[in-house]
Design an enzyme around this catalytic site. Structure first.
Site, short mmCIF file in Angstrom:
data_model
loop_
_atom_site.label_atom_id
_atom_site.label_comp_id
_atom_site.label_asym_id
_atom_site.label_seq_id
_atom_site.Cartn_x
_atom_site.Cartn_y
_atom_site.Cartn_z
N ASP A 61 42.98 19.69 18.78
CA ASP A 61 42.97 18.37 18.15
C ASP A 61 43.40 18.64 16.70
OD1 ASP A 61 42.00 15.41 18.73
OD2 ASP A 61 41.21 15.86 16.76
N LYS A 80 39.29 7.62 28.39
CA LYS A 80 40.68 8.10 28.42
C LYS A 80 40.90 9.01 29.63
CE LYS A 80 41.97 10.00 24.52
NZ LYS A 80 42.36 10.96 23.44
N LYS A 85 33.94 16.64 23.36
CA LYS A 85 34.70 16.90 22.12
C LYS A 85 33.89 17.87 21.28
CE LYS A 85 38.51 15.48 20.08
NZ LYS A 85 39.73 14.94 20.70
P1 NDP Z 1 47.44 17.98 13.56
O1 NDP Z 1 46.38 18.74 12.89
O2 NDP Z 1 48.54 18.70 14.24
O3 NDP Z 1 48.10 16.93 12.57
C1 NDP Z 1 47.32 15.96 11.93
C2 NDP Z 1 48.21 15.16 11.00
O4 NDP Z 1 47.48 14.05 10.53
C3 NDP Z 1 48.63 15.94 9.77
O5 NDP Z 1 49.88 15.47 9.33
C4 NDP Z 1 47.51 15.61 8.79
O6 NDP Z 1 47.87 15.75 7.42
C5 NDP Z 1 47.25 14.16 9.12
N1 NDP Z 1 45.87 13.83 8.80
C6 NDP Z 1 44.75 14.43 9.26
N2 NDP Z 1 43.65 13.91 8.71
C7 NDP Z 1 44.09 12.95 7.87
C8 NDP Z 1 43.43 12.05 7.02
N3 NDP Z 1 42.10 12.03 6.92
N4 NDP Z 1 44.20 11.18 6.31
C9 NDP Z 1 45.55 11.21 6.41
N5 NDP Z 1 46.23 12.05 7.20
C10 NDP Z 1 45.51 12.90 7.92
O7 NDP Z 1 46.66 17.05 14.62
P2 NDP Z 1 47.25 16.27 15.89
O8 NDP Z 1 48.65 15.86 15.67
O9 NDP Z 1 46.91 17.07 17.08
O10 NDP Z 1 46.28 14.98 15.92
C11 NDP Z 1 46.64 13.75 15.31
C12 NDP Z 1 45.83 12.62 15.94
O11 NDP Z 1 46.12 12.56 17.35
C13 NDP Z 1 44.31 12.76 15.84
O12 NDP Z 1 43.75 11.47 15.74
C14 NDP Z 1 43.92 13.37 17.20
O13 NDP Z 1 42.59 13.09 17.54
C15 NDP Z 1 44.90 12.62 18.10
N6 NDP Z 1 45.18 13.22 19.40
C16 NDP Z 1 45.62 14.51 19.50
C17 NDP Z 1 45.91 15.04 20.74
C18 NDP Z 1 46.49 16.40 20.90
O14 NDP Z 1 46.82 16.77 22.03
N7 NDP Z 1 46.66 17.19 19.86
C19 NDP Z 1 45.68 14.27 21.97
C20 NDP Z 1 45.28 12.90 21.74
C21 NDP Z 1 45.02 12.43 20.49
P3 NDP Z 1 47.33 17.02 6.59
O15 NDP Z 1 48.10 18.18 7.11
O16 NDP Z 1 47.61 16.69 5.17
O17 NDP Z 1 45.85 17.13 6.89
O1 2IT Z 2 42.01 13.49 21.94
C1 2IT Z 2 42.49 14.13 22.88
O2 2IT Z 2 42.72 13.60 23.98
C2 2IT Z 2 42.82 15.54 22.67
N1 2IT Z 2 42.66 16.04 21.56
C3 2IT Z 2 43.30 16.39 23.82
C4 2IT Z 2 42.17 16.83 24.69
C5 2IT Z 2 42.52 17.81 25.77
O3 2IT Z 2 41.57 18.30 26.39
O4 2IT Z 2 43.70 18.09 26.00
#
Ligand code: NDP
Ligand code: 2IT
Length: 450
Positions: free
Chosen positions: A170, A118, A130
């Site tokens: 994350d 990525k 990570k």
């Molecule tokens: P948050 O913690 O802000 O939100 C996560 C969301 O996903 C919540 O609504 C949570 O529900 C739900 N969730 C988490 N685990 C589970 C599970 N096992 N089953 C069902 N729902 C679940 O995280 P992000 O929004 O930052 O991350 C979401 C996804 O995006 C992840 O896969 C992460 O790796 C990916 N990501 C994030 C980036 C970032 O910049 N933040 C960048 C690139 C990818 P609940 O509150 O009930 O746990």
């Molecule tokens: O999965 C991802 O790309 C992230 N959680 C963000 C990583 C970062 O360094 O901004």
């Protein structure tokens, strides 16, 4: 030829599984990449002789540590802390920290592995890493979260640095946690540097970083749709999750004129036939980011339907934006999405589709954007935050958003370049894997056997 390649992939995977027993998500992520890359390796034997696949699947360093902290009742709690420093061929290790009770070595190794490709796709000089903990921030007080973060950073601070390894957020790690960890790093090291990204605006953070993953995932969907002369406006969307990525995916979809029908959390999903509006989204942001409540409350407040324990993929929609977690779409879900007329899937989450689900999407020839391309906007904007920190100059909201948009357009172009098949179909899985691999592999070859 195809059979010979299958044998080579299976032989290679047998070794990866034997060396990394029980790490199922890591095996899954490696297999997907190796399947895409094996034909390229066969055409370019220097990578085979250089043992690039063997090296790229072995982390450069794994750090595992104890995180002791004291809860509000005065009781000592112990969690595990991790940082996987996967690959530094093209830049310092870069990638998020995940705090969730399901966190284990295999999950973090899959995430670190994906991150390598990525980050390469973003065109910025960032290696892959990570980390995280099995700590669960849910139900903890702010003080408990702070004490945990301070203890976690006390150990992690020995291993990271602005030119070494730069973590970010994350799942379970947002602005609050980054703040507590940054404060502790600064106290221990007595230096104010860009050692973490996703920082607050007043202390070195970048405009648009909170929005970047969600916005980027929608920009990527927009580019995929353009290849079929389609656009976002007027289309319906199913979004999963209700955290950082989901929230800003919805915000950008609304700006571009889509109708968003669903949001979810780990307890269930809501279906709003009227569509989620800007006002309703603001309410969700307050619910999730400040009050830290459950998505079910949305149904009670706005009269929407709530489906306990279910995921939103049986909803009829034109577009799907999985934005919660890994393996949240299985083959049956993928089938339902395609039968319901879904034409584009843009993965905000990392590896949200199982291999069987991916097979369905590719067989149905829909526009399928895998996470390592579609959600790269988050880390790309982290890269821009690092640049601003090094220059000690902030950029405007418009400037960062424009750079993010250009990066997503470029990542799409890379996927098209390496992913177009003989019948014209764009296989974004292959495009992202090969496109992300080449730069890292060339850098590894140039740097000798390290
Ligand atoms: P948050 O913690 O802000 O939100 C996560 C969301 O996903 C919540 O609504 C949570 O529900 C739900 N969730 C988490 N685990 C589970 C599970 N096992 N089953 C069902 N729902 C679940 O995280 P992000 O929004 O930052 O991350 C979401 C996804 O995006 C992840 O896969 C992460 O790796 C990916 N990501 C994030 C980036 C970032 O910049 N933040 C960048 C690139 C990818 P609940 O509150 O009930 O746990
Ligand atoms: O999965 C991802 O790309 C992230 N959680 C963000 C990583 C970062 O360094 O901004």
């Amino acid at each position: 030829m195809a059979d010979l390649l299958d044998v080579k992939v299976n032989d290679f995977m047998a070794k990866v599984i034997a060396k990394n027993p029980g790490e199922t998500e890591f095996h899954q992520a490696v297999k997907e990449v190796v399947e895409s890359i094996m034909p390229f390796i066969e055409e370019n034997p220097k990578f085979r002789h250089g043992k690039i696949l063997e090296r790229i699947t072995e982390p450069e360093r794994v750090i595992l540590f104890r995180v002791p902290w004291i809860d509000d009742k005065g009781e000592i709690q112990i969690n595990k802390g991790y940082r996987i420093e996967m690959n530094s061929a093209i830049g310092p290790y870069k990638g998020g920290l995940r705090f969730h009770p399901t966190v284990n070595l295999g999950i973090l190794k899959f995430l670190a592995f994906e991150q390598v490709f990525k980050n390469s796709l973003t065109t910025l000089p960032m290696g892959g890493g990570k980390g995280g903990s099995d700590f669960d921030p849910k139900g903890k007080s702010d003080n408990e979260v702070m004490r945990f973060c301070q203890s976690f950073m006390t150990e992690l601070s020995r291993h990271i640095g602005q030119d070494t390894d730069v973590p970010a957020g994350d799942i379970g790690v947002g602005g609050r946690e980054i703040g507590y960890m940054f404060g502790q790093y600064k106290r221990i090291r007595n230096e104010f540097t860009g050692v973490l990204t996703g920082k607050g605006l007043e202390w070195g953070g970048s405009l648009i970083r909170p929005e970047a993953t969600g916005y980027g995932s929608v920009y990527f969907a927009e580019e995929m749709l353009k290849t079929r002369n389609e656009k976002i406006a007027g289309k319906t969307a199913a979004v999963s999750g209700s955290g950082n990525v989901a929230q800003y995916t919805v915000e950008k979809l609304l700006t571009l004129g889509a109708k968003v029908l669903t949001l979810s959390d780990s307890s269930g999903y809501i279906y709003d036939a009227e569509g989620i509006t800007t006002e309703k989204l603001a309410w969700v942001m307050d619910l999730k980011n400040n009050r830290r409540g459950r998505i079910q409350e949305y149904a009670d407040k706005y009269g929407a339907k709530y489906y306990e324990g279910q995921r939103p993929w049986s909803v009829k929609c034109d577009m799907a934006f999985p934005s919660a977690t890994q393996n949240e779409i299985n083959a049956e879900d993928a089938d339902k999405l395609c039968k319901g007329g879904c034409m584009v899937v843009s993965e905000g989450a990392n590896m949200p589709s199982t291999p069987e689900a991916v097979e369905v999407f590719l067989k149905e020839r829909i526009l399928y954007g895998p996470g390592k391309a579609a959600n790269a906007g988050g880390v790309a904007t982290s890269g821009l935050e690092m640049t601003q920190n090094s220059m000690r100059l902030p950029w405007s909201r418009e400037e960062v958003d424009q750079r993010l948009h250009e990066i997503m357009i470029n990542i799409h172009a890379t996927c098209v370049k390496y992913g177009r098949e003989s019948d014209g179909y764009i296989n974004y899985v292959k495009g992202a894997n090969v496109g992300g691999f080449i730069k890292v592999a060339n850098a590894m070859m140039a740097q000798g056997v390290v």
